[in-house]
Design a protein around this motif. Structure first.
Motif, short mmCIF file in Angstrom:
data_model
loop_
_atom_site.label_atom_id
_atom_site.label_comp_id
_atom_site.label_asym_id
_atom_site.label_seq_id
_atom_site.Cartn_x
_atom_site.Cartn_y
_atom_site.Cartn_z
N VAL A 52 0.81 -1.22 0.00
CA VAL A 52 0.00 0.00 0.00
C VAL A 52 0.84 1.27 0.00
CG1 VAL A 52 -1.97 -1.11 1.11
CG2 VAL A 52 -0.32 0.13 2.51
N THR A 53 2.13 1.17 0.24
CA THR A 53 2.94 2.38 0.34
C THR A 53 2.95 3.24 -0.93
OG1 THR A 53 4.97 1.16 -0.16
CG2 THR A 53 4.43 1.51 2.18
N PRO A 54 2.82 2.67 -2.14
CA PRO A 54 2.78 3.55 -3.32
C PRO A 54 1.61 4.54 -3.29
CG PRO A 54 3.25 1.32 -4.01
CD PRO A 54 2.91 1.26 -2.55
N LEU A 55 0.54 4.21 -2.57
CA LEU A 55 -0.56 5.17 -2.46
C LEU A 55 -0.09 6.49 -1.87
CD1 LEU A 55 -3.36 2.78 -1.12
CD2 LEU A 55 -3.17 3.73 -3.44
N PHE A 56 0.94 6.40 -1.02
CA PHE A 56 1.46 7.58 -0.34
C PHE A 56 2.76 8.08 -0.95
CE2 PHE A 56 -0.75 4.72 2.58
CZ PHE A 56 -1.85 5.51 2.89
N LEU A 57 3.62 7.13 -1.37
CA LEU A 57 4.93 7.52 -1.90
C LEU A 57 4.92 7.82 -3.40
CD1 LEU A 57 7.21 4.90 -0.09
CD2 LEU A 57 6.75 7.27 0.56
N LEU A 58 4.00 7.22 -4.12
CA LEU A 58 3.95 7.39 -5.58
C LEU A 58 2.52 7.69 -6.05
CD1 LEU A 58 6.14 4.25 -6.40
CD2 LEU A 58 6.87 6.64 -6.59
N PRO A 59 1.89 8.71 -5.48
CA PRO A 59 0.49 8.96 -5.85
C PRO A 59 0.31 9.24 -7.34
CG PRO A 59 1.37 10.80 -4.60
CD PRO A 59 2.39 9.70 -4.53
N HIS A 60 1.31 9.81 -7.98
CA HIS A 60 1.22 10.09 -9.42
C HIS A 60 1.16 8.81 -10.25
CE1 HIS A 60 5.47 9.65 -8.44
NE2 HIS A 60 5.65 9.26 -9.69
N GLU A 61 1.60 7.69 -9.67
CA GLU A 61 1.57 6.40 -10.35
C GLU A 61 0.26 5.65 -10.14
OE1 GLU A 61 3.90 4.65 -12.16
OE2 GLU A 61 5.46 6.16 -12.10
N VAL A 62 -0.45 5.97 -9.06
CA VAL A 62 -1.64 5.18 -8.71
C VAL A 62 -2.96 5.94 -8.86
CG1 VAL A 62 -0.38 3.58 -7.23
CG2 VAL A 62 -1.36 5.64 -6.24
N PHE A 63 -2.89 7.23 -9.09
CA PHE A 63 -4.11 8.02 -9.28
C PHE A 63 -4.03 8.81 -10.58
CE2 PHE A 63 -3.79 7.74 -4.62
CZ PHE A 63 -5.06 7.30 -4.29
N THR A 64 -5.14 8.81 -11.32
CA THR A 64 -5.22 9.73 -12.45
C THR A 64 -5.76 11.07 -11.97
OG1 THR A 64 -7.43 8.93 -13.05
CG2 THR A 64 -5.54 7.93 -14.19
N HIS A 65 -6.63 11.02 -10.96
CA HIS A 65 -7.14 12.22 -10.28
C HIS A 65 -7.18 11.90 -8.80
CE1 HIS A 65 -8.22 14.09 -14.06
NE2 HIS A 65 -8.89 13.01 -14.40
N PHE A 66 -6.25 12.46 -8.06
CA PHE A 66 -6.16 12.21 -6.63
C PHE A 66 -7.37 12.80 -5.93
CE2 PHE A 66 -4.80 13.30 -2.34
CZ PHE A 66 -4.26 12.09 -1.93
N PRO A 67 -7.99 12.16 -5.01
CA PRO A 67 -7.75 10.84 -4.43
C PRO A 67 -8.77 9.79 -4.86
CG PRO A 67 -9.02 12.10 -2.88
CD PRO A 67 -8.88 12.94 -4.14
#
Length: 170
Positions: free
Chosen positions: A107-122
């Motif tokens: 789950v850490t990429p949700l916090f460390l790599l948000p640009h990789e896991v979200f097209t529109h945060f959050p």
């Protein structure tokens, strides 16, 4: 009409008891197959779609102290061990510890790599983000499995066991 209701009730009772008897085992094995399969893919460079993303995440978490190839290999071993433990139902406490620890890393990429896991945060996830979020189900399954490591079981009709009347639906 009552004969049909009786038949339905007998079938329902049988199926409920079968699910209570087999459900945890099947859940454990199915989650185990997923871990084993995904882990095995990581032993073959370029095969796992999660390989580069996992390497990138581990590199961030270890501040670059573990080379990507070593990180992916270790993750592969970790996931295969989780898979084998779940499939065969052995060393369940250790297996679940490895699983929950691996999930923390997942789950850490949700916090460390948000640009990789979200097209529109959050709220709008990429495919990588969806891959991570589906692990909520894996964690929930592991919690249910973990509730049985001391011999707990699903009970089809718990009111029969604790001598309490069944709950009436309102």
């Amino acid at each position: 009409m009552t004969t049909m209701v009786n038949v339905f009730d007998r079938i329902d009772t049988y199926l409920t008891h079968w699910m209570a008897k087999q459900g945890i085992r099947l859940l454990r094995i199915s989650i185990g197959v997923i871990f084993f399969w995904f882990g095995m893919l990581k032993f073959f460079p370029g095969i796992s779609p999660a390989e580069d993303f996992a390497a990138q995440t581990i590199e961030l978490l270890t501040l670059g102290s573990i080379p990507a190839t070593t990180a992916v290999f270790l993750l592969a071993v970790w996931e295969v061990l989780i898979g084998l433990g779940l499939i065969f139902g052995v060393f369940m406490r250790a297996t679940l510890f490895l699983l929950f620890t691996q999930m923390l890393g997942t789950v850490t990429p949700l916090f460390l790599l948000p640009h990789e896991v979200f097209t529109h945060f959050p709220y709008a996830l990429t495919l990588k983000g969806q891959y991570i979020i589906k692990n909520i189900v894996v964690v929930s399954a592991a919690l249910v499995i973990g509730a049985t490591v001391r011999g707990g079981k699903l009970i089809a009709e718990p009111h029969h066991i604790v001598n309490q009347p069944p709950n009436k639906e309102k």
